[in-house]
Design a protein around this motif. Structure first.
Motif, PDB file in Angstrom:
ATOM      1  N   LEU A   1       6.924  10.510  10.294  1.00  0.00           N
ATOM      2  CA  LEU A   1       5.809   9.845   9.592  1.00  0.00           C
ATOM      3  C   LEU A   1       6.309   8.773   8.645  1.00  0.00           C
ATOM      4  CD1 LEU A   1       3.523  12.934   8.776  1.00  0.00           C
ATOM      5  CD2 LEU A   1       3.293  11.299  10.667  1.00  0.00           C
ATOM      6  N   THR A   2       7.428   9.041   7.997  1.00  0.00           N
ATOM      7  CA  THR A   2       7.996   8.062   7.060  1.00  0.00           C
ATOM      8  C   THR A   2       8.397   6.788   7.788  1.00  0.00           C
ATOM      9  OG1 THR A   2       8.804   9.828   5.612  1.00  0.00           O
ATOM     10  CG2 THR A   2       9.819   7.660   5.375  1.00  0.00           C
TER      11      THR A   2
ATOM     12  N   MET B   1       0.853  -1.189   0.000  1.00  0.00           N
ATOM     13  CA  MET B   1       0.000   0.000   0.000  1.00  0.00           C
ATOM     14  C   MET B   1       0.890   1.241   0.000  1.00  0.00           C
ATOM     15  SD  MET B   1      -3.388   0.328  -0.001  1.00  0.00           S
ATOM     16  CE  MET B   1      -3.932  -1.186   0.773  1.00  0.00           C
ATOM     17  N   ARG B   2       0.645   2.156  -0.902  1.00  0.00           N
ATOM     18  CA  ARG B   2       1.476   3.352  -1.049  1.00  0.00           C
ATOM     19  C   ARG B   2       0.829   4.518  -0.289  1.00  0.00           C
ATOM     20  NH1 ARG B   2       5.010   3.167  -5.396  1.00  0.00           N
ATOM     21  NH2 ARG B   2       4.717   5.398  -5.849  1.00  0.00           N
ATOM     22  N   ILE B   3       1.602   5.088   0.691  1.00  0.00           N
ATOM     23  CA  ILE B   3       1.086   6.151   1.549  1.00  0.00           C
ATOM     24  C   ILE B   3       1.805   7.453   1.206  1.00  0.00           C
ATOM     25  CG2 ILE B   3       0.555   6.851   3.903  1.00  0.00           C
ATOM     26  CD1 ILE B   3      -0.556   4.100   3.192  1.00  0.00           C
ATOM     27  N   LEU B   4       1.051   8.430   0.702  1.00  0.00           N
ATOM     28  CA  LEU B   4       1.605   9.745   0.389  1.00  0.00           C
ATOM     29  C   LEU B   4       1.685  10.564   1.675  1.00  0.00           C
ATOM     30  CD1 LEU B   4       2.431  12.023  -1.635  1.00  0.00           C
ATOM     31  CD2 LEU B   4      -0.012  12.574  -1.779  1.00  0.00           C
ATOM     32  N   LEU B   5       2.887  11.130   1.970  1.00  0.00           N
ATOM     33  CA  LEU B   5       3.100  11.960   3.150  1.00  0.00           C
ATOM     34  C   LEU B   5       3.552  13.339   2.689  1.00  0.00           C
ATOM     35  CD1 LEU B   5       5.148   9.343   5.228  1.00  0.00           C
ATOM     36  CD2 LEU B   5       2.685   9.822   5.415  1.00  0.00           C
ATOM     37  N   VAL B   6       2.825  14.376   3.093  1.00  0.00           N
ATOM     38  CA  VAL B   6       3.167  15.750   2.703  1.00  0.00           C
ATOM     39  C   VAL B   6       3.239  16.611   3.964  1.00  0.00           C
ATOM     40  CG1 VAL B   6       2.648  17.678   1.182  1.00  0.00           C
ATOM     41  CG2 VAL B   6       1.846  15.379   0.575  1.00  0.00           C
TER      42      VAL B   6
ATOM     43  N   VAL C   1       4.378   1.368   1.855  1.00  0.00           N
ATOM     44  CA  VAL C   1       5.520   2.114   1.337  1.00  0.00           C
ATOM     45  C   VAL C   1       5.235   3.598   1.490  1.00  0.00           C
ATOM     46  CG1 VAL C   1       6.918   2.629  -0.698  1.00  0.00           C
ATOM     47  CG2 VAL C   1       6.059   0.308  -0.326  1.00  0.00           C
ATOM     48  N   ALA C   2       6.184   4.345   2.067  1.00  0.00           N
ATOM     49  CA  ALA C   2       6.015   5.786   2.254  1.00  0.00           C
ATOM     50  C   ALA C   2       6.472   6.537   1.013  1.00  0.00           C
ATOM     51  CB  ALA C   2       6.810   6.244   3.472  1.00  0.00           C
ATOM     52  N   ILE C   3       5.697   7.565   0.639  1.00  0.00           N
ATOM     53  CA  ILE C   3       6.064   8.446  -0.474  1.00  0.00           C
ATOM     54  C   ILE C   3       6.104   9.862   0.105  1.00  0.00           C
ATOM     55  CG2 ILE C   3       5.502   9.174  -2.828  1.00  0.00           C
ATOM     56  CD1 ILE C   3       3.701   6.718  -3.027  1.00  0.00           C
ATOM     57  N   PRO C   4       7.258  10.275   0.640  1.00  0.00           N
ATOM     58  CA  PRO C   4       7.337  11.560   1.351  1.00  0.00           C
ATOM     59  C   PRO C   4       7.572  12.747   0.413  1.00  0.00           C
ATOM     60  CG  PRO C   4       9.404  10.373   1.572  1.00  0.00           C
ATOM     61  CD  PRO C   4       8.496   9.493   0.768  1.00  0.00           C
ATOM     62  N   TYR C   5       6.894  13.862   0.709  1.00  0.00           N
ATOM     63  CA  TYR C   5       7.075  15.120  -0.027  1.00  0.00           C
ATOM     64  C   TYR C   5       7.188  16.249   0.994  1.00  0.00           C
ATOM     65  CZ  TYR C   5       6.162  13.453  -4.780  1.00  0.00           C
ATOM     66  OH  TYR C   5       6.267  12.831  -6.004  1.00  0.00           O
ATOM     67  N   LEU C   6       8.242  17.082   0.845  1.00  0.00           N
ATOM     68  CA  LEU C   6       8.441  18.216   1.734  1.00  0.00           C
ATOM     69  C   LEU C   6       7.690  19.459   1.245  1.00  0.00           C
ATOM     70  CD1 LEU C   6      10.038  18.933   4.339  1.00  0.00           C
ATOM     71  CD2 LEU C   6      11.913  19.736   2.857  1.00  0.00           C
TER      72      LEU C   6
END
Length: 411
Positions: free
Chosen positions: A16-17, A1-6, A27-32
């Protein structure tokens, strides 16, 4: 499962990651920076989004508003992370499409519990969508199979109707193709045109109930014989009309109406104008044109020009003017069909049982055995002069015989 983190805070984003990576199959998908998320959309793939409420350039609500402009993101569950407990803030987030909240500072156990619940929800939704898609595919397959069976029934019944005359099968096949071409030029939808092609070959199915002495007569019909011949329309309709198949119901409509005339002088019910089903109006022209341009033991084939002129002259009397206009528009296609059929009929070595069954592929030997068996059965069925008439019989289609009185024209 892909989790978008902003989240614009590096420390919060790193926390959070790590928490996401501890969850199984996540799977974490981090964005700053939120603008980077929009730059990667709509190619960016994620299943759940966790978005900080307060960020520069784009707030969480503004980011979500932009994301849902893409159809692919409209059903994605979104969780907002915020330090603000104000009711108005939360209502604004809910109205934007959020389904849950996490309060800063984020509690790791609470975060993992909520994300686990969302993962289970998304997984169940995906399985349901997959099942719905599987069900849709299965329904489509069932519809295709049902359609194939309906077409086979029509094909079998058409073979039965053509049993008395090899040429009948070729005639019904041509009428079907001509009718489809006219229907297309008339402006009908593709499915309706296809249905008319499949159903129209059964327009004369009722002739199975007509006595051979009438049906196979080479000469002019008497008034009594012609009255008997007219019964084939009602009989054909009666054979087919109780079917639950939409194709057979259409075939019944055509069988019962293809001898009606625009001016109300046809049969069996003397319908006129648009009270005649459009399918019957179309097939009437296709049937007439083919009968006129085909040679029979009692008549020579008319030229195409003469047959076309005949139909045009009867626009508004015998035929629906709009259908005649569609016939004119489709004439080039109809002539191509005629030429293809002519070439097939001239093949010296038959590769298929076209005269009996246009859809039957047989070897030359099987074809000859089939033809001999049918011929033998016909000879056994008849005695005396009708035996010869059976082998060279007219198809007695719907056309006007020049030597018949007006009241007796058209079989």
């Amino acid at each position: 499962m892909r989790i978008l983190l902003v989240d614009d805070n590096k420390t919060n984003l790193s926390l959070l990651t790590r928490l996401v990576e501890k969850l199984p199959d996540c799977v974490a998908i981090p964005y700053l920076h939120p603008e980077d998320v929009l730059a990667d959309a709509p190619a960016l793939e994620f299943d759940i989004a966790v978005i900080d409420f307060q960020m520069p350039v784009y707030s969480g609500i503004e980011l979500l508003t932009e994301l849902v402009r893409f159809e692919t993101y409209r059903d994605k569950p979104v969780v907002f992370v915020t330090a603000d407990t104000d009711t108005a803030t939360r209502m604004a987030a809910l109205n934007a499409g959020a389904i849950d909240f996490l309060t800063k500072p984020v509690n790791p156990l609470e975060f993992q519990a909520r994300i686990k619940n969302l993962v289970a929800l998304v997984d169940a939704r995906n399985k349901l969508a997959d099942k719905a898609e599987w069900l849709r595919i299965e329904v489509e397959k069932a519809v295709v199979e049902l359609r194939a069976r309906e077409e086979e029934i029509i094909d079998r019944l058409t073979i039965a109707a053509s049993y008395k005359d090899f040429e009948t099968a070729r005639h019904t096949r041509r009428v079907g193709l001509y009718s489809e071409a006219i229907a297309r030029a008339y402006g009908m939808e593709a499915r309706a045109c296809s249905d008319i092609r499949l159903a129209s070959p059964m327009h004369d199915i009722g002739k199975v109930a007509i006595p051979d002495a009438v049906l196979l007569k080479n000469g002019k019909l008497t008034e009594q014989e012609f009255a008997a011949m007219q019964r084939h329309t009602v009989v054909g309709c009666d054979i087919l009309r109780e079917s639950k198949s939409s194709l057979l119901q259409l075939a019944a409509e055509i069988a019962g109406s293809h001898h009606e005339r625009w001016d109300g002088q046809g049969y069996p019910f003397r319908l006129s104008g648009e009270t005649i089903p459009v399918s019957g109006r179309i097939v009437a022209i296709a049937d007439n044109f083919d009968a006129l341009t085909s040679a029979r033991p009692y008549k020579e084939a008319w030229s195409v020009d003469r047959a076309v002129a005949h139909i045009r002259e009867r626009s508004g009397s015998h035929f629906d003017p709009r259908c005649v206009a569609a016939f004119d528009k489709a004439l080039s296609v109809i002539l191509e069909i005629m030429e293809t059929d002519r070439r097939e009929s001239l093949l010296s070595v038959p590769t298929s049982c076209i005269p009996v069954h246009a859809g039957c592929s047989q070897s030359k030997e099987s074809f000859e055995r089939c033809r001999r068996a049918i011929s033998d059965a016909r000879v056994e069925k008849n005695d005396g002069p009708l035996t010869v008439a059976m082998m060279t019989s007219p198809t007695t289609q719907n056309y006007e015989l020049e030597n018949q009185p007006t009241a007796l024209q058209g079989r």
